[in-house]
Each structure stands twice: as C-alpha cells, then as structure tokens.
Enzyme design. Structure first.
Site, PDB file in Angstrom:
ATOM      1  N   SER A 260     -32.856 -43.529   9.851  1.00 28.06           N
ATOM      2  CA  SER A 260     -33.727 -44.645   9.479  1.00 28.06           C
ATOM      3  C   SER A 260     -34.365 -45.221  10.735  1.00 28.06           C
ATOM      4  O   SER A 260     -33.970 -44.924  11.847  1.00 28.06           O
ATOM      5  CB  SER A 260     -32.908 -45.730   8.794  1.00 28.06           C
ATOM      6  OG  SER A 260     -32.000 -46.282   9.719  1.00 28.06           O
ATOM      7  N   LYS A 261     -35.333 -46.052  10.524  1.00 25.98           N
ATOM      8  CA  LYS A 261     -36.046 -46.654  11.641  1.00 25.98           C
ATOM      9  C   LYS A 261     -35.091 -47.428  12.553  1.00 25.98           C
ATOM     10  O   LYS A 261     -35.100 -47.252  13.768  1.00 25.98           O
ATOM     11  CB  LYS A 261     -37.114 -47.595  11.078  1.00 25.98           C
ATOM     12  CG  LYS A 261     -38.076 -48.083  12.132  1.00 25.98           C
ATOM     13  CD  LYS A 261     -39.195 -48.880  11.520  1.00 25.98           C
ATOM     14  CE  LYS A 261     -40.016 -49.517  12.626  1.00 25.98           C
ATOM     15  NZ  LYS A 261     -41.155 -50.258  12.138  1.00 25.98           N
ATOM     16  N   ARG A 262     -34.266 -48.252  11.944  1.00 30.86           N
ATOM     17  CA  ARG A 262     -33.378 -49.091  12.749  1.00 30.86           C
ATOM     18  C   ARG A 262     -32.381 -48.262  13.538  1.00 30.86           C
ATOM     19  O   ARG A 262     -32.142 -48.491  14.717  1.00 30.86           O
ATOM     20  CB  ARG A 262     -32.663 -50.099  11.854  1.00 30.86           C
ATOM     21  CG  ARG A 262     -33.134 -51.501  12.119  1.00 30.86           C
ATOM     22  CD  ARG A 262     -32.342 -52.547  11.366  1.00 30.86           C
ATOM     23  NE  ARG A 262     -30.905 -52.407  11.468  1.00 30.86           N
ATOM     24  CZ  ARG A 262     -30.062 -52.885  10.537  1.00 30.86           C
ATOM     25  NH1 ARG A 262     -30.537 -53.477   9.471  1.00 30.86           N
ATOM     26  NH2 ARG A 262     -28.757 -52.747  10.673  1.00 30.86           N
ATOM     27  N   LYS A 263     -31.781 -47.288  12.833  1.00 32.63           N
ATOM     28  CA  LYS A 263     -30.786 -46.429  13.491  1.00 32.63           C
ATOM     29  C   LYS A 263     -31.396 -45.687  14.653  1.00 32.63           C
ATOM     30  O   LYS A 263     -30.842 -45.629  15.744  1.00 32.63           O
ATOM     31  CB  LYS A 263     -30.250 -45.425  12.477  1.00 32.63           C
ATOM     32  CG  LYS A 263     -29.071 -45.956  11.726  1.00 32.63           C
ATOM     33  CD  LYS A 263     -28.174 -44.814  11.285  1.00 32.63           C
ATOM     34  CE  LYS A 263     -26.773 -45.329  11.070  1.00 32.63           C
ATOM     35  NZ  LYS A 263     -26.162 -44.790   9.865  1.00 32.63           N
ATOM     36  N   GLU A 265     -33.952 -46.305  16.444  1.00 33.66           N
ATOM     37  CA  GLU A 265     -34.293 -47.158  17.571  1.00 33.66           C
ATOM     38  C   GLU A 265     -33.089 -47.474  18.438  1.00 33.66           C
ATOM     39  O   GLU A 265     -33.147 -47.389  19.663  1.00 33.66           O
ATOM     40  CB  GLU A 265     -34.939 -48.457  17.071  1.00 33.66           C
ATOM     41  CG  GLU A 265     -36.451 -48.329  16.987  1.00 33.66           C
ATOM     42  CD  GLU A 265     -37.081 -49.434  16.151  1.00 33.66           C
ATOM     43  OE1 GLU A 265     -36.420 -50.443  15.863  1.00 33.66           O
ATOM     44  OE2 GLU A 265     -38.254 -49.247  15.778  1.00 33.66           O
TER      45      GLU A 265
END
Length: 494
Positions: A260-263, A265
């Site tokens: 995912s985006k958060r992971k 990053e």
RNA sequence: UCCCAUUUAGUCUAGGUGGUUCAGGAUACCCCGCUUUCACCGGGGAGACACGGGUUCGAGUCCCGUAGUGGGAACCA
C-alpha cells in the site's frame, strides 16, 4: 477471434506500481497474441475522482513503453472509454436485468441497512449482508407491491438496483492462472449494480463494458477474485459468454501485506510510477523487474527488453503466490540497464541538464563527455552522476566523514611531496600519464605504497574516499585547480 | 468470524505427465582475486522443498488435514 484486453484503473490518484504491473501483463499478453490493448477509465466513484489522475496514468504508461491502442485519448468504435460517459448503457442493461427478474429495486436507506446489520449481528450472524434471506425483510421491489414500487419511482425516491443472487448455487469458472475456482452463492450478497446517484458500481460497469468492448481476456489483480463470481452471475443473467479470467498475484510489501501507499513509503519504496518517472529510473529496468515479479520465461535468463518480454509472455507461466517487492533487485536491474543499454552519447543531454539544474556549469561538451565516461560504470542510477561528478566542477566544500578517517598523520607530508613533483609538470603536459609518473616518483622517493598517497589526494580533490580513476580525473580538473585543492587540504587537515 | 486463494533459501523464482543432471538460476549476504579507492568484472561459500497424515516400491512433484500468509466480506474500485 483476435485478443482484446483492457487495463481499467480508477482515476483516484497517481498510477500505482501494482497497477503498472497489471497494465504491463495485459500489454504483454496483447502483444504476444497480436491483439489490442485498451485503456478504460473506471470513474464511477465521483467522490474519489482526481482530475489529474487520468493524465498521469496515460503519461506513466507511455513512459514505461506501454503503448495504448485504444483509450480516452485514442478513441475507436468501442468508445467512449470513460465509464462516466457511458452512463445510459448501464441504465439500459440494469433495466433489462430487472425485467428478467435478475435484479430488483431497493429503497432502503443506509441507516436502515445499518440497522439490519446491527440486528443480525446481535442475533449471532457474524457477517450480515443484504442477501437472499435478508432481502425479504427489506424495502425493495420483491417485498413491496408493484403499485408501491411505481409510486416510489414516480415520486423520485432514491433507489439502487441490486443483483438478485440465487439462493443456493455454485459458481464455478476457470481462472487461467489458478485453475477451477468455485464459490457458493450463499456467501455472496445482493450486490448493488446501480447506485442512487445513477452511476453503476464497478461490478455492473466492468461486465457491461468488457462485453460491449469485446474484451476476450480479463487480466486483473487478485483482489478481484472474490467478486468474480458476481461477475460470472451477471454474464449468465445477460446471456453473455464471459471472457477468460486471469487473476494476478499481488505485489507485497517487504513487511507483509499488500504494497500500500503508506507501507511502501515507510519502507522507502516509491509507490507511484510518477516517482520512478521523475526519479531518473530506467523505464526498461522497472519493466523488466516488474515483469519478473510474478512471472518468468522458464529459462535462466533475467534480462529482457519489452519486445523480448512480449514474445515470451504467457499466462501459464504467471505464478500464483504474492511477490514481495525487492528494491535492491530493482536497483540491480537499473544498474544493469545504465551500464549496458545506455551509451555515453545518449546520457549526455540528460546529465548536462541535471548538472545545470544543480547549479554546475557543464557547458563544455568534451569535458562533460570525459566526466560521464569516467563515471559511467560506477553509477547505478543516472542521478548519481551529480554527487559523484560534482568535484570535476568545483572544489569540495568539506570532507566526507568516512574519507577523513583515511587521512593519516603522514598524509600531509606525502601530499606535499607529490605537489612538489606536480609543480615540475608544465601546464599543457599535465596529463594522466605524466601525473602517474609523478606519483610513482613520489612513492619511490618516500618508500610508501601507492595508496598512501592516492587516498589523501583523492580526498583533497573530491572530499570523498571513493570515485573514478584518479589520473584522468586530475587531468580534467587541471594543474592549477588540483594544486590549489591539495594545498587547501594540507592546510585544513594538517 | 465467514468465503476464496496461496505456501521451494532473506527476496524473485526453475522444477509439464512422481524415480541417483531434483534441489537449478538471479538477487542479497560473506570470502578470495583484479585494482590507487569505491564500484564493475572473475572465482568461491553459506542458505530452501511450512507441518502432519495418506496413495506408491518410491513424492518437492498426487490426495486429505493443520498451520502460516494474502485477498475479499461497501451505494470503493
């Protein structure tokens, strides 16, 4: 029948790296079969719509070397290619389903549905849903009289259209990657097909579009596998032949879970294709890497350009399990492509632009060419030319910490001795060969190893403990500047 | 909790039709060599068939369980 595949992203943000791989597999499959690759924009969720997203998707695919045959910017007879522009079709088909008793109107408010869920949860149902059982106690065209339904429709009450999922049935289909998969309809809910804002849901839209656009193979991420039976039910209800299905394994984060985006990053992995585009990555490297994340050609080869991938790609060689994104492997590919597939000539304009952008005056083409040649084989991504090549243009402002550790007590003396020899060389004879001779003489006279002199000189010139071949570098920098930097170092470091 | 999928070294993976080329390749890691440094390059090393049953003369390879992992369970895609 000729192959037609589609990449159908939702324009809710920049093109995700996982989306790029899905697009890639579709593209490779299309090209392998001399078929057509279609881009369709699934913009049915107006609340999540991002206006720049479509442009980013198109530009990103183009950058990656994925050529779109049909799409919103390249219309053909199957258009339009934005679902928001195909609204009437979905209405028509939803209507048809109602008439054939495969769907029904539902007037329940979100509160009422929530209430139903709460009620069922309390009575022990862990995952309550709007299905063949619960629909009997809800407000819909199956429980209301025909007059009541007509009245509600006429007075403009909000409604949705739901799929009437058969009570007890098994949906089976063949997935090209996973084989036969089967689902019990008891586990399915009466999926909303048409939302109260008049837009279709993904489920209705993708089935209608895939059929009307004559898509032959649906190749998409595994996150869709669970809803595939609903789609099969729809094909059956419409009396359409479903396309061949292939659900791709997901790209995973190194710490587990979907990337995912958060992971991504927090783990230092660029997640948007845009970041690779503007981060000076080699598109061929990214593509090669992505292609091998869940697929391989079956031999021991690792490096393939796009046309080679097109030639080799088949769905039966796609693996089933999720693949962890390995950034170091990507960098290995990137380095390989920088070293083997980029020539000095082709690098020059880009490097010059980068140097200029960071305030270095790299106007001399011959000089720059020498710099790039010296640096080429030790760079793994082209933006590294700037920090590595900076010292060709300006004296180091300070010395790297690691480098300082290699500056010993005798360094100053040795550098001074070397300076003494260099001074003897005439300005126009300050060549790599001459400098090397001077160093050899110094080493001889001082009875020390090569490195004892070389390292301090390197530090003095570049401020770092690593870098390109030193003699040609010194020739490029020039006698006056070299001597000046060495003297500065001796003065500052003692 | 339910449904579905999935499971070969740290990671990506090769291993159609079960039998001493089945445990191979790549990357990452470690060592050696090359070299003025760092890299490149060359050579070497360590490292895996989730577990338990079965079928079979014989299973990484077939079947069944268990566990782990992942996805899904929206008027989001």
């Amino acid at each position: 029948m000729s192959v037609r595949v589609r990449f159908a992203p939702s324009p809710t943000g920049f093109l995700h790296i996982g989306g790029l791989r899905t697009a890639l597999y579709n593209y490779l499959f299309a090209r392998h079969h001399k078929g057509t690759f279609v881009l369709r924009i699934e913009d049915t969720d107006q609340s999540r719509y991002v206006s720049d997203a479509e442009q980013d998707i198109i530009e990103s695919l183009e950058w990656a070397g994925i050529q779109i045959d049909e799409g919103p910017h390249k219309p053909s007879s199957f258009g339009p290619y934005r679902q928001s522009e195909r609204k009437e079709r979905y209405h028509k088909f939803a209507q048809q389903l109602i008439e054939q008793d495969h769907a029904y109107y539902a007037f329940d408010t979100t509160e009422e549905i929530e209430e139903m869920r709460e009620r069922l949860k309390k009575s022990g149902n862990p995952s309550p849903k709007y299905d063949s059982i619960t629909r009997q106690s809800m407000k819909n065209s199956l429980t209301l009289s025909q007059d009541q339904v007509q009245e509600k429709l006429q007075q403009g009450d909000e409604y949705v259209i739901r799929l009437k999922v058969p009570r007890r049935d098994t949906v089976k289909f063949k997935d090209e990657i996973r084989g036969i998969v089967s689902f019990d309809t008891a586990g399915l809910d009466d999926q909303v097909l048409l939302k109260s804002d008049g837009m279709p849901t993904y489920h209705l839209a993708n089935v209608v579009d895939d059929h009307t656009m004559e898509i032959t193979h649906v190749i998409r991420g595994e996150e869709w596998l669970s809803s595939a039976p609903k789609h099969m039910l729809l094909y059956k209800a419409f009396g359409w032949e479903p396309p061949t299905m292939a659900h791709l394994p997901l790209i995973m984060s190194p710490s587990g879970g979907k990337l995912s985006k958060r992971k991504a990053e927090t783990e230092g992995i660029p997640v948007n294709t845009k970041e690779y585009r503007f981060g000076y990555y080699e598109p061929e490297a990214l593509i090669n890497f992505l292609a091998f994340l869940g697929w391989n050609p079956g031999d021991d080869s690792e490096v393939h350009n796009m046309s080679s991938l097109c030639e080799k790609f088949t769905l039966d060689r796609v693996s089933k399990g999720g693949a962890v994104f390995n950034y170091k492997k990507l960098m290995w590919y990137n380095e390989y492509y920088v070293h083997h597939h980029r020539t000095i000539e082709d690098l020059l304009p880009q490097i010059q632009q980068m140097f200029s952008a960071s305030g270095l005056k790299a106007n001399d083409a011959t000089f720059l060419k020498m710099v790039v040649t010296l640096l080429h084989e030790r760079v793994s991504k082209v933006d590294e030319f700037v920090p590595m090549g900076r010292f060709f243009y300006e004296a180091p402002k300070d010395y790297n910490e690691k480098a300082l550790k290699k500056w010993s007590d005798q360094s100053a003396v040795l550098v001074k001795s070397f300076i003494g020899r260099l001074i003897e060389i005439a300005e126009q004879e300050f060549t790599a060969v001459a400098i090397k001779h001077a160093l050899e003489a110094t080493v001889d006279a001082e009875s020390v190893g090569f490195g004892k002199v070389m390292m301090p000189v390197r530090i003095a010139l570049s401020g770092q403990s690593f870098g390109p071949d030193l003699f040609p570098a010194m020739e490029l920098i020039g006698k006056t500047e070299c001597l000046s930097r060495m003297q500065t170092a001796v003065g500052r470091l003692g």
